[in-house]
Design an enzyme around this catalytic site. Structure first.
Site, short mmCIF file in Angstrom:
data_model
loop_
_atom_site.label_atom_id
_atom_site.label_comp_id
_atom_site.label_asym_id
_atom_site.label_seq_id
_atom_site.Cartn_x
_atom_site.Cartn_y
_atom_site.Cartn_z
N SER A 107 8.32 3.56 1.97
CA SER A 107 9.49 3.28 2.83
C SER A 107 9.22 2.09 3.74
O SER A 107 8.08 1.78 4.09
CB SER A 107 9.81 4.50 3.69
OG SER A 107 9.99 5.64 2.90
N1 SAH Z 1 6.77 8.86 2.22
C1 SAH Z 1 6.54 8.00 1.08
C2 SAH Z 1 7.83 7.52 0.47
C3 SAH Z 1 7.89 7.84 -0.96
S1 SAH Z 1 9.46 7.66 -1.76
C4 SAH Z 1 5.59 6.87 1.44
O1 SAH Z 1 5.27 6.74 2.62
O2 SAH Z 1 5.13 6.16 0.55
C5 SAH Z 1 9.93 9.35 -2.00
C6 SAH Z 1 9.03 10.21 -2.83
O3 SAH Z 1 9.68 11.48 -2.97
C7 SAH Z 1 8.77 9.74 -4.26
O4 SAH Z 1 7.40 9.61 -4.45
C8 SAH Z 1 9.35 10.85 -5.14
O5 SAH Z 1 8.60 11.08 -6.33
C9 SAH Z 1 9.28 12.04 -4.20
N2 SAH Z 1 10.17 13.16 -4.50
C10 SAH Z 1 11.43 13.15 -4.99
N3 SAH Z 1 11.89 14.42 -5.11
C11 SAH Z 1 10.90 15.24 -4.69
C12 SAH Z 1 10.76 16.67 -4.57
N4 SAH Z 1 11.74 17.51 -4.90
N5 SAH Z 1 9.60 17.16 -4.09
C13 SAH Z 1 8.58 16.33 -3.75
N6 SAH Z 1 8.64 14.99 -3.84
C14 SAH Z 1 9.80 14.45 -4.31
#
Ligand code: SAH
Length: 216
Positions: free
Chosen positions: A62
């Protein structure tokens, strides 16, 4: 000191402080955690830019401002136990780990679970436990939590997550009727056990995929 420390200071000043992030603990955490260790090596020169970056598997780390805003809205204290959903690179979990006592972070894609564990270890972060599961269901075994952060957008606020907040607990997540239109929302569980919701305005996140999210 590392080669990126002055870029990190500029990020805090221009992207966070000037845009209204006030929580000094959040600003200090963003200045301390080496974000460049959470992005692919060939993108390290962009680690402190004002945007999300690809981390593989169609997912992104993000934008720094969004991480800081989420952490500020969570009103964390150093004794809090926090659930982080959507671990991705592990960066947001590492920031949360500076602000609270213990973090459980849930990611659905096994490849990213491993990536995040490696990144967190490289950054010297040892109070985050990364689990591979469907985060829309929360983590019933470790609930309730003082705070829950969700880094992917849901069609509605997952009922399971509200149920896993302590009285006084805060949940921050993007919610929206389509996969591309979302608002950042904070849900607070009051001391009487009911819920108060604030809408903080438009954002763009990847979809939350799972039982209480979007279909795969
Ligand atoms: N907080 C992260 C942002 C990652 S983007 C960072 O700092 O890098 C969001 C993430 O949510 C992705 O990796 C995606 O695979 C995950 N995601 C989507 N649906 C999900 C679910 N139901 N449970 C866990 N993770 C999920």
């Amino acid at each position: 000191m590392d080669p990126f420390s002055s870029e990190r200071r500029d990020m805090v000043e221009t992207q966070l402080r000037r845009r209204g992030i006030r929580d000094e603990r959040v600003l200090a955490a963003m200045e301390k955690v080496p974000r460049h260790l959470f992005v692919p090596e060939d993108l390290q020169h962009r680690a402190y830019w004002d945007c999300p970056l690809p981390i593989g598997h169609g997912q992104t780390i993000s934008q720094p401002y969004v991480v800081a805003l989420t952490c500020e809205l969570l009103e964390l204290s150093s004794t809090d136990s926090v659930l982080d959903i959507g671990t991705g690179s592990g960066y947001a979990a590492a920031i949360l780990a500076e602000l609270a006592a213990h973090i459980i972070s849930i990611e659905r894609l096994p490849e990213l679970v491993q990536l995040a564990r490696d990144n967190l270890a490289a950054a010297g972060c040892n109070n985050v436990e990364v689990q591979c599961a469907d985060g829309t269901l929360g983590c019933p075994d470790e609930a309730p939590f003082d705070a829950i952060a969700v880094a992917a957008a849901a069609p509605d606020v997952p009922v399971s997550l509200k149920a896993q907040l302590k009285d006084g607990g805060r949940l921050v997540l993007p919610v929206g009727p389509s996969r591309h239109l979302q608002d950042l929302v904070r849900v607070r569980r009051t001391s009487k056990g009911d819920f108060r919701t604030d809408n903080l305005g438009g954002v763009a996140y990847v979809p939350l995929v799972g039982a209480e999210g979007w279909a795969d």
